[in-house]
Enzyme design. Structure first.
Site, PDB file in Angstrom:
ATOM      1  N   LYS A 209      -5.970  54.837  10.317  1.00  0.00           N
ATOM      2  CA  LYS A 209      -7.032  55.129   9.349  1.00  0.00           C
ATOM      3  C   LYS A 209      -7.250  53.967   8.367  1.00  0.00           C
ATOM      4  O   LYS A 209      -6.400  53.052   8.276  1.00  0.00           O
ATOM      5  CB  LYS A 209      -6.692  56.425   8.620  1.00  0.00           C
TER       6      LYS A 209
ATOM      7  N   HIS B 137      -4.406  59.443  12.578  1.00  0.00           N
ATOM      8  CA  HIS B 137      -4.892  60.636  13.287  1.00  0.00           C
ATOM      9  C   HIS B 137      -4.250  60.665  14.666  1.00  0.00           C
ATOM     10  O   HIS B 137      -4.157  59.639  15.332  1.00  0.00           O
ATOM     11  CB  HIS B 137      -6.417  60.592  13.452  1.00  0.00           C
TER      12      HIS B 137
ATOM     13  N   GLU C  80     -11.978  63.568  22.214  1.00  0.00           N
ATOM     14  CA  GLU C  80     -11.896  62.521  21.194  1.00  0.00           C
ATOM     15  C   GLU C  80     -11.906  61.129  21.829  1.00  0.00           C
ATOM     16  O   GLU C  80     -12.559  60.214  21.312  1.00  0.00           O
ATOM     17  CB  GLU C  80     -10.628  62.705  20.356  1.00  0.00           C
TER      18      GLU C  80
ATOM     19  N   TYR D 258     -14.735  64.937  13.389  1.00  0.00           N
ATOM     20  CA  TYR D 258     -14.110  65.981  12.561  1.00  0.00           C
ATOM     21  C   TYR D 258     -14.925  67.271  12.543  1.00  0.00           C
ATOM     22  O   TYR D 258     -14.794  68.067  11.609  1.00  0.00           O
ATOM     23  CB  TYR D 258     -13.895  65.454  11.140  1.00  0.00           C
TER      24      TYR D 258
ATOM     25  N   ASN E  52      -3.555  59.801   4.696  1.00  0.00           N
ATOM     26  CA  ASN E  52      -2.368  60.102   5.525  1.00  0.00           C
ATOM     27  C   ASN E  52      -2.250  59.220   6.771  1.00  0.00           C
ATOM     28  O   ASN E  52      -1.571  59.559   7.733  1.00  0.00           O
ATOM     29  CB  ASN E  52      -2.278  61.590   5.834  1.00  0.00           C
TER      30      ASN E  52
HETATM   31  P1  DAT Z   1      -4.122  66.467  11.087  1.00  0.00           P
HETATM   32  O1  DAT Z   1      -4.705  65.105  10.743  1.00  0.00           O
HETATM   33  O2  DAT Z   1      -2.672  66.540  10.768  1.00  0.00           O
HETATM   34  O3  DAT Z   1      -4.449  66.905  12.486  1.00  0.00           O
HETATM   35  P2  DAT Z   1      -6.131  68.377  10.246  1.00  0.00           P
HETATM   36  O4  DAT Z   1      -6.747  68.212  11.595  1.00  0.00           O
HETATM   37  O5  DAT Z   1      -5.824  69.758   9.798  1.00  0.00           O
HETATM   38  O6  DAT Z   1      -4.800  67.518  10.094  1.00  0.00           O
HETATM   39  O7  DAT Z   1      -7.103  67.733   9.147  1.00  0.00           O
HETATM   40  C1  DAT Z   1      -7.772  66.516   9.402  1.00  0.00           C
HETATM   41  C2  DAT Z   1      -7.649  65.631   8.193  1.00  0.00           C
HETATM   42  O8  DAT Z   1      -8.293  66.254   7.077  1.00  0.00           O
HETATM   43  C3  DAT Z   1      -6.216  65.414   7.722  1.00  0.00           C
HETATM   44  O9  DAT Z   1      -5.599  64.346   8.401  1.00  0.00           O
HETATM   45  C4  DAT Z   1      -6.396  65.132   6.258  1.00  0.00           C
HETATM   46  C5  DAT Z   1      -7.586  65.989   5.881  1.00  0.00           C
HETATM   47  N1  DAT Z   1      -7.159  67.265   5.318  1.00  0.00           N
HETATM   48  C6  DAT Z   1      -6.678  68.328   6.000  1.00  0.00           C
HETATM   49  N2  DAT Z   1      -6.374  69.345   5.164  1.00  0.00           N
HETATM   50  C7  DAT Z   1      -6.697  68.927   3.929  1.00  0.00           C
HETATM   51  C8  DAT Z   1      -6.625  69.500   2.637  1.00  0.00           C
HETATM   52  N3  DAT Z   1      -6.166  70.729   2.431  1.00  0.00           N
HETATM   53  N4  DAT Z   1      -7.050  68.738   1.588  1.00  0.00           N
HETATM   54  C9  DAT Z   1      -7.516  67.494   1.766  1.00  0.00           C
HETATM   55  N5  DAT Z   1      -7.614  66.882   2.964  1.00  0.00           N
HETATM   56  C10 DAT Z   1      -7.213  67.581   4.038  1.00  0.00           C
HETATM   57 MG    MG Z   2      -6.266  67.342  13.382  1.00  0.00          MG
END
Ligand code: DAT
Ligand code: MG
Length: 148
Positions: A9, A115, A126, A49, A112
């Protein structure tokens, strides 16, 4: 063998952590079969997303992922999807275990670093967003017989 889409990222690229993150995944035994650096546009970010559309963090997430260059990589290996997810760690770096990429290198859920696809089906969709079939290379490594 399984394939997973990894995105390094914008925060990881800016912090000079791309090499560290790629290196960790390579050292595990995962094989790079496609890689490109790009800056996503909003339309691509919204597609990538799409499952999060409507959530409170969606707009911030899209803004973040288009905020700078990223590196998209297809990693291949046995259980590649789970292997990448385990090495990435929990979504929130504050809760991610030490030893994971997010646990070791991150502080904030909005930054974070990585991905990783969360299922084989999503990995396939994807990968198609970032790569054509010709972009995915099939090759043997001499070390593969020492990994499996
Ligand atoms: P991951 O990246 O672990 O698969 P995800 O698919 O649930 O997580 O979410 C995609 C991204 O969105 C994640 O990397 C960071 C952001 N995100 C997820 N939950 C969030 C939250 N509660 N607040 C802020 N950003 C969030
Ligand atoms: Mg995810």
């Amino acid at each position: 063998m399984e394939k997973s889409l990894v995105l390094i990222k914008p925060d990881a690229v800016q912090r000079g952590l791309a090499g560290e993150i790629i290196s960790r995944l390579e050292r595990k035994g995962l094989k790079i079969v496609a890689m490109r650096m790009l800056r996503m546009d909003e339309a691509m970010a919204r597609r990538h997303y799409a499952i999060h559309e409507g959530k409170a963090f969606f707009d911030d997430l899209v803004r973040f992922i288009v905020s700078g260059p990223i590196i998209a990589i297809v990693f291949q290996g046995r259980h590649a999807v789970d292997a990448v997810r385990q090495m990435a760690g929990a979504t929130d770096p504050a809760r991610a275990q030490t030893g994971t990429i997010r646990g070791d290198l991150g502080m904030d859920i909005g930054h974070n670093l990585i991905h990783g696809s969360d299922s084989l089906e999503n990995a396939s969709d994807e990968i198609d967003l970032f790569f054509t079939a010709e972009d995915i290379l099939s090759y043997d490594r001499e070390t593969d017989r020492w990994i499996y």
